[in-house]
Write a protein that holds these residues in place. Structure first.
Motif, PDB file in Angstrom:
ATOM      1  N   VAL A   1       2.246   4.787   6.143  1.00 19.74           N
ATOM      2  CA  VAL A   1       2.777   4.458   4.813  1.00 19.74           C
ATOM      3  C   VAL A   1       2.053   3.229   4.250  1.00 19.74           C
ATOM      4  N   GLN A   2       1.804   2.251   5.094  1.00 17.76           N
ATOM      5  CA  GLN A   2       1.066   1.070   4.647  1.00 17.76           C
ATOM      6  C   GLN A   2      -0.330   1.478   4.161  1.00 17.76           C
ATOM      7  N   ASP A   3      -1.001   2.328   4.904  1.00 18.28           N
ATOM      8  CA  ASP A   3      -2.319   2.820   4.490  1.00 18.28           C
ATOM      9  C   ASP A   3      -2.246   3.557   3.152  1.00 18.28           C
ATOM     10  N   VAL A   4      -1.191   4.348   2.974  1.00 26.31           N
ATOM     11  CA  VAL A   4      -1.023   5.082   1.718  1.00 26.31           C
ATOM     12  C   VAL A   4      -0.892   4.115   0.549  1.00 26.31           C
ATOM     13  N   PHE A   5      -0.057   3.091   0.701  1.00 26.71           N
ATOM     14  CA  PHE A   5       0.122   2.132  -0.390  1.00 26.71           C
ATOM     15  C   PHE A   5      -1.151   1.335  -0.668  1.00 26.71           C
ATOM     16  N   ILE A   6      -1.878   0.975   0.377  1.00 22.39           N
ATOM     17  CA  ILE A   6      -3.149   0.254   0.190  1.00 22.39           C
ATOM     18  C   ILE A   6      -4.138   1.146  -0.562  1.00 22.39           C
TER      19      ILE A   6
END
Length: 172
Positions: free
Chosen positions: A33-38
């Motif tokens: 999820v962090q990768d998606v937001f980045i």
């Protein structure tokens, strides 16, 4: 430019659930999820608003989850964590029963292949139509209907007789 903090607040928990249902590990799901937001923040000008932002972010999350499941790293990890669902019941007995059913359902879901688990999650928990699922996973709608039918049968075998209407009223 969109406010990334507001987007994270609105969609973060939902995307975490989606990622977790694929990878079965909360830490890995958080990373996805962090990768998606980045990625979204860095390339948000590519979002053409042809679909809702939620749908766009879910598609990114599903794709990242698939990438992770195909990776060497995922094949080495032992996935042990279980989903903990939020309950809205008042009595302790009902709460324990709900948790038990959710745990049984979750364990049964995790016995299915990703393609079957995916259609069940998207259809019942995310309440997407077979047309929407077909667009999301880039395959024919007939294939989605077949997978859904087969997934129901496999899940029913894994759980014994299960009332599928419960899924329309419950969420993980």
């Amino acid at each position: 430019m969109m406010d990334i903090e507001q987007i994270i607040e609105e969609h973060g928990d939902y995307l975490l659930k989606v990622a977790y249902l694929y990878v079965k590990n909360i830490t890995t799901a958080e990373d996805i999820v962090q990768d998606v937001f980045i990625a979204f923040y860095q390339k948000q000008e590519q979002f053409r608003q042809e679909a809702s932002l939620r749908t766009y972010l879910v598609k990114m999350t599903v794709n990242r989850s698939h990438d992770y499941l195909r990776s060497w790293k995922s094949k080495r990890l032992t996935l042990l964590e279980k989903i903990t669902g939020r309950t809205t019941t008042v009595t302790p007995e009902k709460e324990i029963l709900e948790k038990s059913v959710k745990k049984e359902l979750t364990e049964a879901l995790f016995t299915l292949s990703v393609s079957y688990r995916e259609v069940l999650i998207l259809y019942y928990f995310e309440e997407m139509s077979t047309v929407e699922i077909a667009q999301l996973v880039n395959c024919p709608e007939a294939t989605i209907r077949t997978r859904l039918q087969r997934a129901r049968k496999q899940l029913a075998i894994a759980m014994g007789d299960f009332d599928w209407e419960v899924l329309h009223n419950e969420s993980i």
